[in-house]
Design a protein around this motif. Structure first.
Motif, PDB file in Angstrom:
ATOM      1  N   GLY A  66      76.547 -57.450  30.663  1.00 49.48           N
ATOM      2  CA  GLY A  66      76.421 -57.800  32.082  1.00 49.48           C
ATOM      3  C   GLY A  66      75.059 -57.441  32.637  1.00 49.48           C
ATOM      4  N   ALA A  67      74.527 -56.278  32.250  1.00 50.09           N
ATOM      5  CA  ALA A  67      73.191 -55.880  32.719  1.00 50.09           C
ATOM      6  C   ALA A  67      72.122 -56.823  32.174  1.00 50.09           C
ATOM      7  CB  ALA A  67      72.909 -54.438  32.289  1.00 50.09           C
ATOM      8  N   LEU A  68      72.278 -57.227  30.928  1.00 52.52           N
ATOM      9  CA  LEU A  68      71.314 -58.154  30.322  1.00 52.52           C
ATOM     10  C   LEU A  68      71.336 -59.507  31.026  1.00 52.52           C
ATOM     11  CD1 LEU A  68      69.312 -58.543  27.960  1.00 52.52           C
ATOM     12  CD2 LEU A  68      71.243 -59.437  26.654  1.00 52.52           C
ATOM     13  N   VAL A  69      72.533 -60.002  31.303  1.00 48.72           N
ATOM     14  CA  VAL A  69      72.648 -61.301  32.000  1.00 48.72           C
ATOM     15  C   VAL A  69      72.030 -61.213  33.387  1.00 48.72           C
ATOM     16  CG1 VAL A  69      74.304 -62.928  33.008  1.00 48.72           C
ATOM     17  CG2 VAL A  69      74.633 -62.097  30.677  1.00 48.72           C
ATOM     18  N   ASP A  70      72.303 -60.108  34.105  1.00 42.12           N
ATOM     19  CA  ASP A  70      71.732 -59.961  35.446  1.00 42.12           C
ATOM     20  C   ASP A  70      70.213 -59.867  35.416  1.00 42.12           C
ATOM     21  OD1 ASP A  70      73.969 -60.202  36.989  1.00 42.12           O
ATOM     22  OD2 ASP A  70      74.405 -58.066  37.080  1.00 42.12           O
ATOM     23  N   GLU A  71      69.674 -59.138  34.449  1.00 41.68           N
ATOM     24  CA  GLU A  71      68.215 -59.007  34.365  1.00 41.68           C
ATOM     25  C   GLU A  71      67.553 -60.336  34.012  1.00 41.68           C
ATOM     26  OE1 GLU A  71      66.100 -56.734  35.196  1.00 41.68           O
ATOM     27  OE2 GLU A  71      67.618 -55.282  35.775  1.00 41.68           O
ATOM     28  N   VAL A  72      68.178 -61.098  33.123  1.00 44.77           N
ATOM     29  CA  VAL A  72      67.604 -62.394  32.744  1.00 44.77           C
ATOM     30  C   VAL A  72      67.662 -63.374  33.907  1.00 44.77           C
ATOM     31  CG1 VAL A  72      67.991 -64.407  31.256  1.00 44.77           C
ATOM     32  CG2 VAL A  72      68.013 -62.121  30.277  1.00 44.77           C
ATOM     33  N   SER A  73      68.738 -63.307  34.695  1.00 44.11           N
ATOM     34  CA  SER A  73      68.876 -64.227  35.832  1.00 44.11           C
ATOM     35  C   SER A  73      68.051 -63.788  37.035  1.00 44.11           C
ATOM     36  CB  SER A  73      70.342 -64.374  36.218  1.00 44.11           C
ATOM     37  OG  SER A  73      70.833 -63.150  36.725  1.00 44.11           O
ATOM     38  N   GLY A  74      67.490 -62.589  37.012  1.00 49.00           N
ATOM     39  CA  GLY A  74      66.623 -62.157  38.105  1.00 49.00           C
ATOM     40  C   GLY A  74      67.306 -61.297  39.145  1.00 49.00           C
ATOM     41  N   GLY A  78      73.554 -56.879  39.236  1.00 49.08           N
ATOM     42  CA  GLY A  78      74.303 -57.504  40.315  1.00 49.08           C
ATOM     43  C   GLY A  78      75.762 -57.683  39.979  1.00 49.08           C
ATOM     44  N   THR A  79      76.278 -58.857  40.310  1.00 47.32           N
ATOM     45  CA  THR A  79      77.703 -59.150  40.204  1.00 47.32           C
ATOM     46  C   THR A  79      78.190 -59.189  38.767  1.00 47.32           C
ATOM     47  OG1 THR A  79      77.440 -60.487  42.185  1.00 47.32           O
ATOM     48  CG2 THR A  79      79.470 -60.762  40.969  1.00 47.32           C
ATOM     49  N   VAL A  80      77.441 -59.766  37.865  1.00 45.34           N
ATOM     50  CA  VAL A  80      77.879 -59.885  36.474  1.00 45.34           C
ATOM     51  C   VAL A  80      78.040 -58.500  35.855  1.00 45.34           C
ATOM     52  CG1 VAL A  80      77.315 -60.821  34.206  1.00 45.34           C
ATOM     53  CG2 VAL A  80      76.788 -62.138  36.247  1.00 45.34           C
ATOM     54  N   PHE A  81      77.117 -57.595  36.151  1.00 48.94           N
ATOM     55  CA  PHE A  81      77.214 -56.227  35.644  1.00 48.94           C
ATOM     56  C   PHE A  81      78.463 -55.541  36.172  1.00 48.94           C
ATOM     57  CE2 PHE A  81      76.156 -51.689  36.355  1.00 48.94           C
ATOM     58  CZ  PHE A  81      76.142 -51.288  35.041  1.00 48.94           C
ATOM     59  N   ALA A  82      78.747 -55.703  37.470  1.00 44.66           N
ATOM     60  CA  ALA A  82      79.926 -55.066  38.063  1.00 44.66           C
ATOM     61  C   ALA A  82      81.218 -55.622  37.468  1.00 44.66           C
ATOM     62  CB  ALA A  82      79.916 -55.253  39.576  1.00 44.66           C
ATOM     63  N   VAL A  83      81.292 -56.949  37.327  1.00 41.48           N
ATOM     64  CA  VAL A  83      82.507 -57.568  36.773  1.00 41.48           C
ATOM     65  C   VAL A  83      82.708 -57.154  35.321  1.00 41.48           C
ATOM     66  CG1 VAL A  83      83.534 -59.785  36.129  1.00 41.48           C
ATOM     67  CG2 VAL A  83      82.519 -59.500  38.382  1.00 41.48           C
ATOM     68  N   CYS A  84      81.637 -57.160  34.547  1.00 46.55           N
ATOM     69  CA  CYS A  84      81.748 -56.746  33.141  1.00 46.55           C
ATOM     70  C   CYS A  84      82.157 -55.281  33.018  1.00 46.55           C
ATOM     71  CB  CYS A  84      80.432 -56.983  32.413  1.00 46.55           C
ATOM     72  SG  CYS A  84      80.124 -58.715  32.048  1.00 46.55           S
ATOM     73  N   ASP A 119      68.281 -48.982  32.741  1.00 48.73           N
ATOM     74  CA  ASP A 119      67.754 -50.252  33.251  1.00 48.73           C
ATOM     75  C   ASP A 119      66.636 -50.002  34.251  1.00 48.73           C
ATOM     76  OD1 ASP A 119      68.051 -53.258  33.752  1.00 48.73           O
ATOM     77  OD2 ASP A 119      68.347 -52.407  35.767  1.00 48.73           O
ATOM     78  N   GLN A 120      66.875 -49.089  35.177  1.00 48.83           N
ATOM     79  CA  GLN A 120      65.867 -48.795  36.194  1.00 48.83           C
ATOM     80  C   GLN A 120      64.642 -48.128  35.582  1.00 48.83           C
ATOM     81  OE1 GLN A 120      66.055 -49.795  39.396  1.00 48.83           O
ATOM     82  NE2 GLN A 120      68.009 -50.750  38.871  1.00 48.83           N
ATOM     83  N   LEU A 121      64.866 -47.248  34.608  1.00 48.32           N
ATOM     84  CA  LEU A 121      63.762 -46.530  33.983  1.00 48.32           C
ATOM     85  C   LEU A 121      62.887 -47.455  33.148  1.00 48.32           C
ATOM     86  CD1 LEU A 121      62.587 -43.643  33.480  1.00 48.32           C
ATOM     87  CD2 LEU A 121      64.005 -43.603  31.425  1.00 48.32           C
ATOM     88  N   LEU A 122      63.520 -48.358  32.401  1.00 49.55           N
ATOM     89  CA  LEU A 122      62.757 -49.223  31.500  1.00 49.55           C
ATOM     90  C   LEU A 122      62.156 -50.436  32.199  1.00 49.55           C
ATOM     91  CD1 LEU A 122      65.135 -49.188  28.392  1.00 49.55           C
ATOM     92  CD2 LEU A 122      63.003 -47.906  28.700  1.00 49.55           C
TER      93      LEU A 122
END
Length: 194
Positions: A66-74, A78-84, A119-122
């Motif tokens: 979910g974090a990867l999808v959110d980062e790729v989508s910009g 966001g929502t995908v990370f929370a749902v996952c 995610d925030q650190l990298l």
């Protein structure tokens, strides 16, 4: 037959256990031992157990996805990370036994915080540079709180919901079996004698 003993020869306790399962002999009643053919059979539940993912991998894998999808989508986390994260918590709670819940229930908030920190650190370290550190951490924790809360709620609710559904299914099966038994009324046989 006189002079012959009808007792079977005594077997030492270690003899049978030392034989592999494929070489054990089955003794039919009053006959010679016949060796069993084939090895131990694999049941469907054993295959199912091998195919099930482990709870730890689910707890980490889905939120990372979910974090990867959110980062790729910009949209950073966001929502995908929370749902996952919520789905991972519920799925992991369903995969473990009741004894395993001790580590699954407190894990979702920690996993979410850890993935978000990495995610925030990298990828967004400029948001935490200098005097922005305090406000960045506060903003980050407020934004992640709903995901943590709902993930923990899902981990608590999933086993309870499974227990309720299993109980209802058992009650329905018992009711059906009772109805089938009641429906089978014995039919009297007709006599052919006049």
């Amino acid at each position: 037959m006189t002079g012959q003993s009808t007792q079977r020869p005594t077997q030492r306790p270690g003899d049978r256990a030392a034989q592999p399962p494929t070489q054990r002999a089955v003794r039919p009643q009053g006959g010679q031992p016949t060796p069993q053919r084939g090895g131990p059979t694999r049941t469907g539940s054993a295959r199912l157990r091998l195919a099930r993912p482990q709870a730890g991998w689910v707890l980490l894998g889905l939120p990372l996805f979910g974090a990867l999808v959110d980062e790729v989508s910009g949209a950073p986390l966001g929502t995908v990370f929370a749902v996952c994260s919520v789905l991972a918590s519920a799925w992991a709670a369903l995969l473990v036994t009741r004894r395993g819940l001790w580590w699954v229930l407190p894990s979702p908030p920690l996993v979410i915080a850890g993935i978000a920190f990495l995610d925030q650190l990298l990828l967004h370290s400029s948001d935490f540079a200098g005097t922005k550190l305090g406000t960045g951490l506060l903003k980050w924790s407020v934004e992640l709180f709903p995901a943590m809360f709902f993930a923990l709620l899902a981990a608590l609710a999933a086993p309870a919901l499974r227990r309720v559904l299993t109980h209802r299914a058992a009650v329905r099966a018992t009711a059906r079996a009772a109805a089938d038994r009641d429906a089978q009324v014995p039919v009297p046989r007709r006599s052919h004698h006049g």
